[in-house]
Design a protein around this motif. Structure first.
Motif, PDB file in Angstrom:
ATOM      1  N   ASP A 153       0.833  -1.216   0.000  1.00 10.50           N
ATOM      2  CA  ASP A 153       0.000   0.000   0.000  1.00 10.50           C
ATOM      3  C   ASP A 153       0.865   1.263   0.000  1.00 10.50           C
ATOM      4  O   ASP A 153       0.480   2.288  -0.551  1.00 10.50           O
ATOM      5  N   LEU A 154       2.023   1.178   0.663  1.00  9.92           N
ATOM      6  CA  LEU A 154       2.905   2.350   0.716  1.00  9.92           C
ATOM      7  C   LEU A 154       3.554   2.653  -0.633  1.00  9.92           C
ATOM      8  O   LEU A 154       4.029   3.770  -0.867  1.00  9.92           O
ATOM      9  N   ALA A 155       3.600   1.629  -1.503  1.00 11.50           N
ATOM     10  CA  ALA A 155       4.349   1.794  -2.758  1.00 11.50           C
ATOM     11  C   ALA A 155       3.479   1.654  -4.001  1.00 11.50           C
ATOM     12  O   ALA A 155       3.921   1.981  -5.104  1.00 11.50           O
ATOM     13  N   ALA A 156       2.245   1.169  -3.817  1.00 12.06           N
ATOM     14  CA  ALA A 156       1.428   0.760  -4.972  1.00 12.06           C
ATOM     15  C   ALA A 156       1.281   1.866  -6.018  1.00 12.06           C
ATOM     16  O   ALA A 156       1.465   1.627  -7.219  1.00 12.06           O
ATOM     17  N   ALA A 157       0.989   3.090  -5.557  1.00 12.71           N
ATOM     18  CA  ALA A 157       0.669   4.161  -6.513  1.00 12.71           C
ATOM     19  C   ALA A 157       1.863   4.489  -7.409  1.00 12.71           C
ATOM     20  O   ALA A 157       1.679   4.946  -8.542  1.00 12.71           O
ATOM     21  N   ARG A 158       3.088   4.234  -6.909  1.00 11.63           N
ATOM     22  CA  ARG A 158       4.271   4.605  -7.707  1.00 11.63           C
ATOM     23  C   ARG A 158       5.046   3.390  -8.221  1.00 11.63           C
ATOM     24  O   ARG A 158       6.129   3.532  -8.796  1.00 11.63           O
ATOM     25  N   ALA A 159       4.474   2.189  -8.033  1.00 15.46           N
ATOM     26  CA  ALA A 159       5.217   0.978  -8.420  1.00 15.46           C
ATOM     27  C   ALA A 159       5.544   0.973  -9.915  1.00 15.46           C
ATOM     28  O   ALA A 159       6.660   0.617 -10.321  1.00 15.46           O
ATOM     29  N   ASP A 160       4.591   1.406 -10.736  1.00 19.23           N
ATOM     30  CA  ASP A 160       4.835   1.349 -12.181  1.00 19.23           C
ATOM     31  C   ASP A 160       5.877   2.366 -12.643  1.00 19.23           C
ATOM     32  O   ASP A 160       6.376   2.263 -13.766  1.00 19.23           O
ATOM     33  N   LEU A 268       7.664 -20.789  -0.104  1.00 17.71           N
ATOM     34  CA  LEU A 268       8.318 -19.919   0.890  1.00 17.71           C
ATOM     35  C   LEU A 268       9.337 -19.011   0.207  1.00 17.71           C
ATOM     36  O   LEU A 268       9.511 -17.844   0.600  1.00 17.71           O
ATOM     37  N   ALA A 269       9.990 -19.536  -0.821  1.00 18.46           N
ATOM     38  CA  ALA A 269      10.977 -18.712  -1.540  1.00 18.46           C
ATOM     39  C   ALA A 269      10.282 -17.605  -2.336  1.00 18.46           C
ATOM     40  O   ALA A 269      10.834 -16.505  -2.493  1.00 18.46           O
ATOM     41  N   ARG A 270       9.084 -17.868  -2.824  1.00 22.92           N
ATOM     42  CA  ARG A 270       8.315 -16.792  -3.477  1.00 22.92           C
ATOM     43  C   ARG A 270       7.978 -15.711  -2.448  1.00 22.92           C
ATOM     44  O   ARG A 270       8.085 -14.510  -2.712  1.00 22.92           O
ATOM     45  N   GLY A 271       7.545 -16.164  -1.268  1.00 26.60           N
ATOM     46  CA  GLY A 271       7.221 -15.198  -0.216  1.00 26.60           C
ATOM     47  C   GLY A 271       8.446 -14.408   0.221  1.00 26.60           C
ATOM     48  O   GLY A 271       8.381 -13.191   0.425  1.00 26.60           O
ATOM     49  N   ALA A 272       9.566 -15.100   0.336  1.00 24.13           N
ATOM     50  CA  ALA A 272      10.799 -14.428   0.749  1.00 24.13           C
ATOM     51  C   ALA A 272      11.203 -13.382  -0.296  1.00 24.13           C
ATOM     52  O   ALA A 272      11.646 -12.272   0.046  1.00 24.13           O
ATOM     53  N   ALA A 273      11.025 -13.734  -1.563  1.00 21.36           N
ATOM     54  CA  ALA A 273      11.351 -12.770  -2.625  1.00 21.36           C
ATOM     55  C   ALA A 273      10.399 -11.569  -2.548  1.00 21.36           C
ATOM     56  O   ALA A 273      10.812 -10.407  -2.688  1.00 21.36           O
ATOM     57  N   MET A 274       9.130 -11.846  -2.294  1.00 19.17           N
ATOM     58  CA  MET A 274       8.144 -10.761  -2.180  1.00 19.17           C
ATOM     59  C   MET A 274       8.495  -9.817  -1.025  1.00 19.17           C
ATOM     60  O   MET A 274       8.418  -8.594  -1.155  1.00 19.17           O
ATOM     61  N   ARG A 275       8.890 -10.384   0.107  1.00 24.54           N
ATOM     62  CA  ARG A 275       9.189  -9.561   1.287  1.00 24.54           C
ATOM     63  C   ARG A 275      10.321  -8.563   0.987  1.00 24.54           C
ATOM     64  O   ARG A 275      10.229  -7.377   1.328  1.00 24.54           O
ATOM     65  N   PHE A 276      11.390  -9.041   0.342  1.00 21.91           N
ATOM     66  CA  PHE A 276      12.510  -8.128   0.084  1.00 21.91           C
ATOM     67  C   PHE A 276      12.234  -7.219  -1.104  1.00 21.91           C
ATOM     68  O   PHE A 276      12.691  -6.070  -1.123  1.00 21.91           O
ATOM     69  N   LEU A 277      11.454  -7.712  -2.068  1.00 19.00           N
ATOM     70  CA  LEU A 277      11.008  -6.823  -3.148  1.00 19.00           C
ATOM     71  C   LEU A 277      10.241  -5.637  -2.550  1.00 19.00           C
ATOM     72  O   LEU A 277      10.480  -4.475  -2.902  1.00 19.00           O
ATOM     73  N   LEU A 278       9.340  -5.915  -1.612  1.00 15.84           N
ATOM     74  CA  LEU A 278       8.486  -4.839  -1.079  1.00 15.84           C
ATOM     75  C   LEU A 278       9.271  -3.854  -0.224  1.00 15.84           C
ATOM     76  O   LEU A 278       9.103  -2.639  -0.364  1.00 15.84           O
ATOM     77  N   THR A 279      10.124  -4.357   0.676  1.00 12.24           N
ATOM     78  CA  THR A 279      10.868  -3.392   1.515  1.00 12.24           C
ATOM     79  C   THR A 279      11.810  -2.568   0.632  1.00 12.24           C
ATOM     80  O   THR A 279      11.969  -1.365   0.832  1.00 12.24           O
ATOM     81  N   ARG A 280      12.416  -3.217  -0.366  1.00  5.28           N
ATOM     82  CA  ARG A 280      13.305  -2.458  -1.252  1.00  5.28           C
ATOM     83  C   ARG A 280      12.520  -1.413  -2.056  1.00  5.28           C
ATOM     84  O   ARG A 280      12.989  -0.299  -2.263  1.00  5.28           O
ATOM     85  N   LEU A 281      11.331  -1.807  -2.504  1.00  2.39           N
ATOM     86  CA  LEU A 281      10.523  -0.879  -3.298  1.00  2.39           C
ATOM     87  C   LEU A 281      10.130   0.341  -2.455  1.00  2.39           C
ATOM     88  O   LEU A 281      10.260   1.491  -2.890  1.00  2.39           O
ATOM     89  N   VAL A 282       9.653   0.079  -1.249  1.00  3.91           N
ATOM     90  CA  VAL A 282       9.265   1.189  -0.363  1.00  3.91           C
ATOM     91  C   VAL A 282      10.480   2.082  -0.092  1.00  3.91           C
ATOM     92  O   VAL A 282      10.401   3.313  -0.174  1.00  3.91           O
ATOM     93  N   ASP A 283      11.620   1.475   0.204  1.00  2.16           N
ATOM     94  CA  ASP A 283      12.819   2.263   0.509  1.00  2.16           C
ATOM     95  C   ASP A 283      13.297   3.044  -0.716  1.00  2.16           C
ATOM     96  O   ASP A 283      13.731   4.194  -0.611  1.00  2.16           O
ATOM     97  N   PHE A 284      13.235   2.398  -1.878  1.00  2.00           N
ATOM     98  CA  PHE A 284      13.690   3.031  -3.123  1.00  2.00           C
ATOM     99  C   PHE A 284      12.861   4.287  -3.428  1.00  2.00           C
ATOM    100  O   PHE A 284      13.378   5.288  -3.921  1.00  2.00           O
ATOM    101  N   LEU A 285      11.574   4.202  -3.100  1.00  5.24           N
ATOM    102  CA  LEU A 285      10.670   5.327  -3.408  1.00  5.24           C
ATOM    103  C   LEU A 285      10.663   6.391  -2.312  1.00  5.24           C
ATOM    104  O   LEU A 285      10.052   7.433  -2.479  1.00  5.24           O
ATOM    105  N   ASN A 286      11.332   6.103  -1.199  1.00  9.31           N
ATOM    106  CA  ASN A 286      11.253   7.023  -0.050  1.00  9.31           C
ATOM    107  C   ASN A 286      12.610   7.234   0.618  1.00  9.31           C
ATOM    108  O   ASN A 286      12.727   7.069   1.829  1.00  9.31           O
ATOM    109  N   VAL A 287      13.614   7.590  -0.144  1.00  9.73           N
ATOM    110  CA  VAL A 287      14.915   7.844   0.478  1.00  9.73           C
ATOM    111  C   VAL A 287      14.814   9.150   1.273  1.00  9.73           C
ATOM    112  O   VAL A 287      14.465  10.189   0.704  1.00  9.73           O
ATOM    113  N   PRO A 288      15.093   9.099   2.588  1.00 10.68           N
ATOM    114  CA  PRO A 288      14.956  10.328   3.368  1.00 10.68           C
ATOM    115  C   PRO A 288      15.968  11.382   2.910  1.00 10.68           C
ATOM    116  O   PRO A 288      17.108  11.046   2.598  1.00 10.68           O
ATOM    117  N   GLU A 289      15.507  12.616   2.859  1.00  6.28           N
ATOM    118  CA  GLU A 289      16.389  13.692   2.416  1.00  6.28           C
ATOM    119  C   GLU A 289      17.602  13.787   3.343  1.00  6.28           C
ATOM    120  O   GLU A 289      17.461  13.751   4.569  1.00  6.28           O
TER     121      GLU A 289
END
Ligand code: ADP
Ligand SMILES: N[C@@H](CCOP(=O)(O)O)C(=O)O
Length: 326
Positions: A153-160, A268-289
């Protein structure tokens, strides 16, 4: 460099007076890691790591990580130990953040993990799972399946904007994972982030595990799945079956996977990939100034997830389903 919160030399010198670890000689921010602010301290008594815990670590959880490190070390798992301050506490506060000091662990993490490294991490992970059996504290995993949709939800709007079609790709996969995620596999204490940069070696010999702030109680085989993703892909994105076999066989010699765990590993490996994909995506879109951090590539984990979606059974990881022992 992961330094979100800087510390002035005078404040640090003052802070260290509450510990019995010598006088501050020098310190510098550490040029690795993405989660917390880490500093290498040299004092008159040696080298230490100061961590200021940032966004994903709740202050209430610090006793879990810090006692876990002591518990594991007592059972022969090499990991840093927290320093106690003069009040006997392992946690404290500095620069407005929860803080802890741990001892410096010798070794380097493998920039290009080889088969021996994969074997070493498989063995160490299993030993950690066994050593964690009688750890009395419990911490549920906030980044397990129930935590993935809130991250999305934190990244969905800018994922594309990161990759066209990424939004729908994640949404479909999340639906599948939420429906299929297993609930009956053995659980215990897991590291939950045992990437190469958190495993130190001296040559090919593993010298210790670091970075426990994601440790929690969750499916043990999920930790194995995290490692398969983190250790067994080549820089050209291909999956290295020889490394996977070495990792799984070494794990299985210490703690054999059950048939149900083996069967669930691709999911489980799909889930593990999803977990790191999501945290990386959120972090990538929100680097603190102003933060000194190099965000990690979310698309690396899109590729890994696509590979894991194509895995039919544990044979694709190079072992036969009869059990993990070589
Ligand atoms: N106990 C330690 N001994 C030696 N180096 C350490 C230790 N803890 C952390 N480091 C160094 O700091 C880097 C970042 O630490 P890490 O715990 O991975 O960061 P984060 O808190 O952001 O996850 C590591 O890659 C390593 O170089
Ligand atoms: N391993 C995670 C990032 C967090 O780990 P750190 O040890 O680098 O802080 C990833 O690769 O996404």
């Amino acid at each position: 460099m992961a330094v979100y919160t800087d510390v002035a030399a005078e404040d640090l010198a003052e802070f260290l007076k509450s510990y019995d670890i010598g006088e501050l000689l020098s310190y510098k921010g550490i040029a690795e890691g993405v989660e917390n602010s880490n500093f290498l301290l040299h004092t008159s008594q040696g080298a230490f790591i100061l961590t200021l815990y940032e966004k994903r670590v709740a202050e209430d959880d610090l006793p879990y990580f810090l006692s876990l490190m002591a518990h594991l070390a007592e059972r022969g798992v090499s990991c840093p130990q927290p320093a106690r301050n003069r009040k006997g506490e392992v946690t404290s506060r500095l620069a407005g953040r929860p803080a802890a000091i741990i001892n410096f662990l010798e070794g380097v993490w493998p920039r290009r993990p080889n088969v021996a490294h994969c074997s070493g991490v498989g063995e160490a992970l299993a030993k950690m799972h066994v050593a964690g059996r009688d750890f009395p504290l419990v911490r549920n995993n906030p980044l397990s399946v129930a935590g993935w949709r809130p991250l999305f939800d934190l990244a969905a709007a800018r994922a594309d904007s990161v990759q066209p079609g990424l939004h729908d790709f994640i949404a479909r996969e999340l639906d599948h994972l939420e429906a299929a995620w297993p609930t009956d596999l053995p659980v215990g204490v897991i590291h939950a982030d045992l990437f190469p940069d958190n495993v130190f070696f001296l040559g090919d010999r593993l010298s210790g595990l670091i970075d426990f702030p994601f440790a929690c109680n969750d499916i043990l085989a999920y930790d194995v799945a995290i490692c398969l993703n983190a250790w067994c892909f080549e820089p050209d994105h291909s999956f290295n079956v020889t490394k996977a076999r070495a990792l799984l066989n070494a794990y299985g010699r210490e703690r054999p996977l059950s048939a149900a765990e083996e069967a669930a590993l691709p999911l489980l490996a799909r889930g593990a990939a999803m977990r790191f994909l999501l945290t990386r995506l959120v972090d990538f879109l929100n680097v603190p100034e102003g933060a000194l951090v190099q965000p990690k590539d979310p698309l690396e984990y899109v590729r890994k997830l696509r590979f894991q979606q194509s895995v039919a059974a544990i044979n694709d990881y190079g072992i036969t389903p009869a059990g993990c022992a070589a």
